[in-house]
Structure formats: structure tokens, C-alpha cells
Write an enzyme that holds these catalytic residues in place. Sequence first.
Site, PDB file in Angstrom:
ATOM      1  N   GLY A  46      19.267 -33.157  38.693  1.00 17.91           N
ATOM      2  CA  GLY A  46      18.132 -32.596  39.414  1.00 17.91           C
ATOM      3  C   GLY A  46      16.921 -33.461  39.153  1.00 17.91           C
ATOM      4  N   SER A 193      10.852 -41.772  49.669  1.00 17.51           N
ATOM      5  CA  SER A 193      11.638 -42.869  50.212  1.00 17.51           C
ATOM      6  C   SER A 193      11.198 -43.108  51.654  1.00 17.51           C
ATOM      7  CB  SER A 193      13.128 -42.529  50.166  1.00 17.51           C
ATOM      8  OG  SER A 193      13.415 -41.469  51.068  1.00 17.51           O
ATOM      9  N   GLU A 196      12.431 -40.246  53.724  1.00 14.59           N
ATOM     10  CA  GLU A 196      11.649 -39.023  53.536  1.00 14.59           C
ATOM     11  C   GLU A 196      10.299 -39.120  54.242  1.00 14.59           C
ATOM     12  OE1 GLU A 196      13.603 -37.935  49.173  1.00 14.59           O
ATOM     13  OE2 GLU A 196      11.733 -39.072  49.312  1.00 14.59           O
ATOM     14  N   SER A 230       9.412 -45.847  48.212  1.00 10.64           N
ATOM     15  CA  SER A 230      10.556 -46.664  47.797  1.00 10.64           C
ATOM     16  C   SER A 230      11.362 -47.025  49.041  1.00 10.64           C
ATOM     17  CB  SER A 230      11.416 -45.919  46.784  1.00 10.64           C
ATOM     18  OG  SER A 230      11.890 -44.696  47.322  1.00 10.64           O
ATOM     19  N   ASP A 262      14.413 -41.047  40.649  1.00  8.60           N
ATOM     20  CA  ASP A 262      13.888 -40.221  39.557  1.00  8.60           C
ATOM     21  C   ASP A 262      13.427 -41.100  38.397  1.00  8.60           C
ATOM     22  OD1 ASP A 262      14.671 -38.020  41.085  1.00  8.60           O
ATOM     23  OD2 ASP A 262      16.621 -37.899  40.077  1.00  8.60           O
TER      24      ASP A 262
END
Length: 333
Positions: A46, A193, A196, A230, A262
Amino acid sequence: MNEPTTNFTRIVTLTMNPALDISTETRTVGHTSKVRCGPGRYHPGGGGVNVARVATALQASASAVLPVGGLTGRRILELLDDEGVDTVHVDIADTTRENVTVDELATGLQYRFVLAGPHMSADERHACLGALRRATVGAEFVVASGSLPPGVPPDFYQTVADACRDQGSLFVLDTSGVGLANLTSGAYLVKASSRELSDWAGRPLAGEDEQLDAAAQLISKGCTQSILVSRGADPALLVTPTGHQRFPAHEMPTGSGVGAGDAMVAGVVVGLSRCWSMTEAVRFGMACGAAMMLTPGTGICRPDDVWRLFDQRPYASHPNPFSPSTTPEGATR
């Protein structure tokens, strides 16, 4: 629910949808027949959990806030304890999810199976907010990362942003879908990203210029003070109200990219917590993300790999990581 083991933690992470990550490999993946795999590797997972794991490995002061339920939830806590990660957990009725990653040896392809997660009641999510507020007393950074499970409203991360403002903590968000779409204010840094960011914009973003424009819109709307995009093998983009910077990706051998984003967030926040400039912190985050490619499955990056990739700079060349806290340049709380 347990409480933090210390009264002061510089980095607190929130993971509303943690997972027990299982990774393995097989020669080929095929339908309808049994796919016999090698030994399984089990890690706590997670977004925020991984951020706390990497930060802890880098000797930063970090604590992970997370809901847990069932046997998988208990297993996650055991694994985090084995890694020395400080946790603040909230018990929930439903069972914490499992995710499965399978590497296909014949092709080098990777298959990831990600479950939706447990349903959370209103009382359970309110308990998570209460635990977060207690854990963030005196914290410099709060990192909320990962998806929202069923039962959690889409504007939940905005509620977290508001709580961080009230607590005087800098809020870092790494999420996608409705979680990012419903952020309206209060973030110090958003990591997204390129996919996203496209989802947030509601359209494909063809190339760097369109990505920069979309990132600038997030900032101009007041959602965040800065955004880090990213882009896989392409240079990452740091966008602020005054301009942008490119950060070339490290050339790495093919490996598991699970958790690389992460680790990138963890490196950035660890750098900022050590009073580095944003530029140096992002460079450190890039090294952390690249180092994840050198670990099997969902294992965390090794500090030696991180420092080697970070231009082999000696630890002593940077500010003392345990020096008194200062607010990062340009940040407002």
C-alpha cells in the site's frame, strides 16, 4: 488501536487501503490451466506503508497510520514490526486485501492483480482520521498515498488536507482517480504519474508541454504548491508556480517496478525532512525509485543502492538528518 511509540515523528504516512503483497514467478502464464509458481514472497504493501518502509530503511523518523482487518491485516503488522516500522493501526471489521504480482520468466512480462479492498464504515474511517490527528502532533510531513477502499468518500483526501493544515503539517499526496480529482486545496506537494495526470485532466496528454500545462492548472487552481510528475523512462517533471525542472531517469536493468513511485515519494520527503532543497530531495527520490528496480518482488530498496545511485555522495556531505526541523523553502502551512 495502538498509539505511536514516540511523541515526535517527522514523517507520518496514511494508507487507507493497505495490502499484503504476494510476489512470485512462473515460466508462462496461461488461461484455464494451473499456473505453477515458485516460492511466494510476502511484504506489507500500500502506498503510504511503502513510503514509511523506505523512510525507515533510510533512518528517517517515520510512522505509518493504517486500518487493518482479519488475518492479512495482522500479517501486515507483523511484517512491519519485523522491518522496524512504527505503526498506528485501526482495527476494522472487513479483511485487509491481498495483491498478487507474477513475473513470467519466459517473456519478462509482469502481471499484477490488485483487489479493491475492504469496505469501511463511517465509524472506521472517522477512527482513522482520529488516529492520524493524534499521530501528526508535531509532525513535519504527512504523506497520504494509495487508493481509497470501498465506503470511503471520494473527497476523503481533502478532509486529510484540511486536518494537516489545522495541525501545521505539510501535506504530500500520491493518489489517482477520484482521490486526486476531489483535491481542491491544501497540498504542499502532489506526486502523479503521467497517466494519473491525464486522468485528472480528463484527456490524453500528448507530450511534455501538455503535461506541464495540466500540472500548472493543478497549481493555479490552488490544489497544491508543487507537483512532481513521474514519467517512467522519461525525465520526471517538478512543476512550481515559478517554473519547472527536469530530472533524468536512471538507466536501470529490467526489474520489478512495484513500489518505485512510493520509494520516489519517500526519498523526496526524507530529503526535505533533512532540510535539503527541493531539487536535491527530488534527485534523492529518483535514486530511491530506481533502486527499487534492483529488489525482487515488493521488497524495499537497499540504502547502499540508493546512495550509490545518488551520485555516490557521502552521507556527511548533507545536513545532519537529525538536526532541528525547519520549514522547506517556499512552503506555507
